[in-house]
Design an enzyme around this catalytic site. Structure first.
Site, PDB file in Angstrom:
ATOM      1  N   LYS A  76      21.795 -14.905  53.077  1.00 26.37           N
ATOM      2  CA  LYS A  76      21.863 -16.291  52.601  1.00 26.37           C
ATOM      3  C   LYS A  76      22.072 -16.270  51.092  1.00 26.37           C
ATOM      4  CE  LYS A  76      19.497 -20.755  52.762  1.00 26.37           C
ATOM      5  NZ  LYS A  76      18.399 -21.517  53.378  1.00 26.37           N
TER       6      LYS A  76
ATOM      7  N   ARG B 212      22.484 -23.175  66.207  1.00 24.62           N
ATOM      8  CA  ARG B 212      21.752 -24.416  65.956  1.00 24.62           C
ATOM      9  C   ARG B 212      22.228 -25.507  66.912  1.00 24.62           C
ATOM     10  NH1 ARG B 212      21.116 -23.867  60.117  1.00 24.62           N
ATOM     11  NH2 ARG B 212      21.512 -21.670  59.674  1.00 24.62           N
TER      12      ARG B 212
ATOM     13  N   ASP C 165      15.919 -22.532  58.287  1.00 25.17           N
ATOM     14  CA  ASP C 165      16.385 -23.183  57.058  1.00 25.17           C
ATOM     15  C   ASP C 165      15.245 -23.741  56.219  1.00 25.17           C
ATOM     16  OD1 ASP C 165      18.910 -22.429  57.574  1.00 25.17           O
ATOM     17  OD2 ASP C 165      19.789 -24.432  57.603  1.00 25.17           O
TER      18      ASP C 165
ATOM     19  N   ASP D 180      29.044 -23.539  45.905  1.00 22.87           N
ATOM     20  CA  ASP D 180      29.397 -22.188  45.437  1.00 22.87           C
ATOM     21  C   ASP D 180      29.011 -21.051  46.383  1.00 22.87           C
ATOM     22  OD1 ASP D 180      26.679 -22.225  45.178  1.00 22.87           O
ATOM     23  OD2 ASP D 180      26.644 -22.072  43.002  1.00 22.87           O
ATOM     24  N   GLY D 181      28.303 -21.372  47.466  1.00 24.02           N
ATOM     25  CA  GLY D 181      27.924 -20.317  48.411  1.00 24.02           C
ATOM     26  C   GLY D 181      26.765 -19.451  47.937  1.00 24.02           C
TER      27      GLY D 181
ATOM     28  N   GLY E  70      27.884 -22.431  54.933  1.00 26.06           N
ATOM     29  CA  GLY E  70      28.547 -22.569  53.636  1.00 26.06           C
ATOM     30  C   GLY E  70      28.040 -21.557  52.634  1.00 26.06           C
ATOM     31  N   ARG E  71      26.857 -21.046  52.904  1.00 30.14           N
ATOM     32  CA  ARG E  71      26.332 -19.991  52.021  1.00 30.14           C
ATOM     33  C   ARG E  71      25.496 -19.005  52.817  1.00 30.14           C
ATOM     34  NH1 ARG E  71      21.487 -22.152  48.625  1.00 30.14           N
ATOM     35  NH2 ARG E  71      20.803 -23.891  49.873  1.00 30.14           N
TER      36      ARG E  71
ATOM     37  N   ASP F 200      21.514 -29.741  62.193  1.00 24.72           N
ATOM     38  CA  ASP F 200      22.024 -28.400  61.872  1.00 24.72           C
ATOM     39  C   ASP F 200      20.892 -27.476  61.449  1.00 24.72           C
ATOM     40  OD1 ASP F 200      22.104 -30.337  59.642  1.00 24.72           O
ATOM     41  OD2 ASP F 200      22.640 -28.610  58.424  1.00 24.72           O
ATOM     42  N   ASN F 201      19.690 -28.009  61.298  1.00 27.61           N
ATOM     43  CA  ASN F 201      18.549 -27.174  60.930  1.00 27.61           C
ATOM     44  C   ASN F 201      17.573 -27.022  62.100  1.00 27.61           C
ATOM     45  OD1 ASN F 201      19.639 -26.879  58.393  1.00 27.61           O
ATOM     46  ND2 ASN F 201      18.391 -28.489  57.463  1.00 27.61           N
TER      47      ASN F 201
HETATM   48  P1  AMP Z   1      21.058 -27.321  54.143  1.00 29.09           P
HETATM   49  O1  AMP Z   1      20.714 -28.641  53.560  1.00 29.09           O
HETATM   50  O2  AMP Z   1      20.596 -26.145  53.339  1.00 29.09           O
HETATM   51  O3  AMP Z   1      20.711 -27.201  55.585  1.00 29.09           O
HETATM   52  O4  AMP Z   1      22.661 -27.194  54.054  1.00 29.09           O
HETATM   53  C1  AMP Z   1      23.533 -28.132  54.628  1.00 29.09           C
HETATM   54  C2  AMP Z   1      24.929 -27.588  54.544  1.00 29.09           C
HETATM   55  O5  AMP Z   1      25.319 -27.401  53.179  1.00 29.09           O
HETATM   56  C3  AMP Z   1      25.149 -26.248  55.227  1.00 29.09           C
HETATM   57  O6  AMP Z   1      26.435 -26.267  55.799  1.00 29.09           O
HETATM   58  C4  AMP Z   1      25.071 -25.277  54.078  1.00 29.09           C
HETATM   59  O7  AMP Z   1      25.759 -24.081  54.351  1.00 29.09           O
HETATM   60  C5  AMP Z   1      25.734 -26.068  52.969  1.00 29.09           C
HETATM   61  N1  AMP Z   1      25.309 -25.619  51.644  1.00 29.09           N
HETATM   62  C6  AMP Z   1      24.115 -25.832  51.038  1.00 29.09           C
HETATM   63  N2  AMP Z   1      24.093 -25.269  49.818  1.00 29.09           N
HETATM   64  C7  AMP Z   1      25.283 -24.660  49.638  1.00 29.09           C
HETATM   65  C8  AMP Z   1      25.880 -23.898  48.592  1.00 29.09           C
HETATM   66  N3  AMP Z   1      25.248 -23.625  47.450  1.00 29.09           N
HETATM   67  N4  AMP Z   1      27.133 -23.426  48.781  1.00 29.09           N
HETATM   68  C9  AMP Z   1      27.802 -23.689  49.916  1.00 29.09           C
HETATM   69  N5  AMP Z   1      27.312 -24.400  50.925  1.00 29.09           N
HETATM   70  C10 AMP Z   1      26.065 -24.887  50.798  1.00 29.09           C
HETATM   71 MG    MG Z   2      20.889 -25.891  56.900  1.00 28.00          MG
END
Ligand code: AMP
Ligand code: MG
Length: 544
Positions: A140, A217, A300, A152-153, A119-120, A290-291
């Site tokens: 990232k 992952r 991550d 917001d990515g 997502g980002r 996913d991590n």
């Molecule tokens: P994480 O908790 O960082 O492992 O993220 C879990 C999911 O949320 C993953 O699919 C990330 O890409 C998405 N994600 C986290 N933060 C953002 C962000 N600011 N914009 C878009 N996707 C996000």
């Molecule tokens: Mg992640």
């Protein structure tokens, strides 16, 4: 630009970023999302979506890793160039790149979350490193992708700095991890509610370029399995074996045999990874499926933390404060649960469930054997003997009885006298810096500690290692320097004020974590009292 000055970087062979030797296997060999738009959506029948980074206002390179630059054959001059900031800030896609975001799912805090995906994160593609290995370059925080859901990515400076520093610190500790090439500030502001308490505020944005042979992952396998997309899952598995486990890709072996061998290796590597985390006191904080890297890398870096006092129930992640699912002491079990979810996914494309079960069962033994062997080495005992496990277990139940800095305790243990004639005070003196509440040692805990130290010393003597050899081996496993939570926060505070000096100094110290570094004692000091309850030091959220 205030790049980290390389101490050891050799002249690189790549002098312009359009010369990067891309060889994009993942996008060349696997099915892409047919929709080229960057609209948020569920992506079916594909393993990734092509998407470009969204340009930023004013990219500036705050720091870069000389070791990663060298691995990629990048000339240090190139890393100091504006083009480097443009490319790794997401403003220019270099020749040969084929940017994409991966599709994956995952279990978050134990519940199936469906499609997540990059997502980002946007991978620029795969380049060949100096040893001819493929390395994926992944930005990232480069802006939205089809997987961004409602977010917001982007990424903020504080979390990007933490990821940059910790990736490289882990590598230098000898722990499998994704790497970080660069930390680039974007010149844009990003809105975040740090503690999720209804107080959003603008923060400086940043982009980290992460580097790994693969970013696949457990969740990449889980998503197609959950949707019954068996052909897609099988293609991903075949690709992974071919690309990332080539030694298992033997001619004549069936898909089922190779898949089982791959899963067995993932279990072994994951066990080894968690043994490392437990050794250095690293708490990942969000061990969702996913991590979890298929290569057994730490991946991550979010609300991770480093254990300060030895408390198995500690978690750095405030989102996890209720259930403590991802606490330090639970990491071995959680990794096993995650492997079980991966096995469930793989089981949809193989009939050999028995082989998956055997590998899963082996994880527990691999972890226990690895942990015991590591513990014996770090305690200076040499080859394992009967009774070692019990004596080590006694220590691990003793440590939580008073606040002991786990890094200092193990590092300084090497200096405790093993002479049976040593007095109680002589035994405790080398450990003086490790206690957060030294007055507690006056009582029963102190007596128990002295008793254990005497037993430890007898065991060291029985082990028969020469003293300097023993200390060398202990020092090689018990770091002097780790990325203490409060030090990362101090580097963030300064960087947010435009001063990267502390970041660069800390980064440099963490390149030699097992060496004594005269003049750098401040970076090995235990947590000061002000940091005990400060947000960012002992308490982190997933907001990043
Ligand atoms: P994480 O908790 O960082 O492992 O993220 C879990 C999911 O949320 C993953 O699919 C990330 O890409 C998405 N994600 C986290 N933060 C953002 C962000 N600011 N914009 C878009 N996707 C996000
Ligand atoms: Mg992640």
């Amino acid at each position: 630009m205030t790049g980290s000055e390389p101490l050891t970087a050799a002249p690189g062979v790549v002098t312009g970023l359009d010369e990067l030797p891309f060889d994009n296997r993942f996008t060349r060999e696997l099915p892409a999302d047919p929709d080229p738009s960057n609209r948020r959506r569920q992506v079916h029948g594909a393993l990734y979506s092509r998407v470009d980074p969204t340009p930023v206002a004013a990219p500036v390179t705050l720091a870069w890793s000389p070791e990663v630059a060298e691995l990629l054959g990048l000339d240090p001059e190139l890393c100091r160039s504006d083009d480097f900031a443009q490319v790794f800030g997401g403003n220019r896609v270099p020749a040969g790149a084929d940017p994409f975001a991966m599709s994956y799912g995952g279990h978050q805090f134990g519940s199936w979350a469906g499609q997540l995906g990059d997502g980002r994160a946007i991978a620029l593609g795969e380049v060949l490193d100096r040893d001819g290995r493929h390395q994926t370059l992944q930005l990232k925080g480069p802006g939205p992708t089809p997987y961004s859901r409602r977010a917001d990515g982007r990424a903020v400076l504080r979390s990007s700095l933490r990821e940059f520093l910790c990736s490289e610190a882990m590598h230098h500790l000898g722990i499998p991890t994704t790497r970080a090439l660069s930390l680039v500030t974007t010149g844009d502001q990003v809105l975040r509610d740090v503690m999720y308490d209804g107080h959003p505020a603008p923060e400086p944005g940043a982009v980290v370029c992460r580097v790994a042979p693969s970013f696949i992952r457990f969740g990449n396998f889980q998503l197609p399995a959950s949707r019954g997309e068996h052909d897609l899952l099988r293609r991903l598995a075949e690709f992974t074996i071919r690309a990332d486990f080539p030694h298992l890709d033997t001619a004549g072996a069936t898909f089922e045999t190779k898949l089982a061998a791959m899963f067995a290796e993932v279990c072994e590597r994951t066990a080894e990874l968690v043994v490392h985390w437990m050794r250095v006191g690293f708490v990942h904080g969000v061990l969702n499926t996913d991590n979890m890297s298929i290569l057994g890398l730490t991946i991550d870096y979010g609300p991770y933390g480093w254990l300060e006092s030895f408390d198995p129930a500690w978690t750095p992640n405030t989102t996890d404060a209720g259930t403590l699912r991802y606490r330090y002491g639970a990491q071995p079990q959680v990794a096993h649960w995650n492997l079980l979810q991966l096995a469930n996914a793989l089981a949809t494309v193989t009939d050999d469930h028995e082989a998956l079960q055997v590998a899963l069962d082996r994880y527990g033994d691999a972890y226990n054997e690895g942990f015991a062997a590591m513990t014996n080495e770090r305690l200076g005992w040499g080859a394992p003997r009967d009774g070692d496990d019990a004596l080590a277990a006694e220590l691990f139940s003793l440590l939580p009885r008073t606040e002991v800095d786990q890094v200092l305790f193990f590092r300084d243990l090497a200096g405790v006298p093993v002479d049976p004639a040593a007095t109680d005070d002589e035994l405790l003196a080398p450990l003086e810096a490790a206690w957060y509440q030294p007055e507690e040692l006056a009582g029963e805990v102190g007596q128990a500690m002295v008793g254990w130290l005497r037993a430890w010393a007898r065991r060291v003597v029985d082990g028969g290692l020469a003293d300097d050899e023993r200390r060398r081996r202990m020092d090689a496993l018990n770091p002097r320097f780790v990325l203490r939570n409060y030090l990362a926060q101090e580097a963030i505070d300064a960087a947010e004020q435009g001063d990267a000096a502390l970041l660069l100094e800390l980064f440099d110290v963490l390149r030699r974590p097992y060496d004594e570094q005269p003049g750098k004692e401040r970076f090995s000091a235990k947590r000061p009292d002000w940091a005990r309850q400060r947000v960012g030091c002992s308490m982190l959220s997933c907001s990043s």
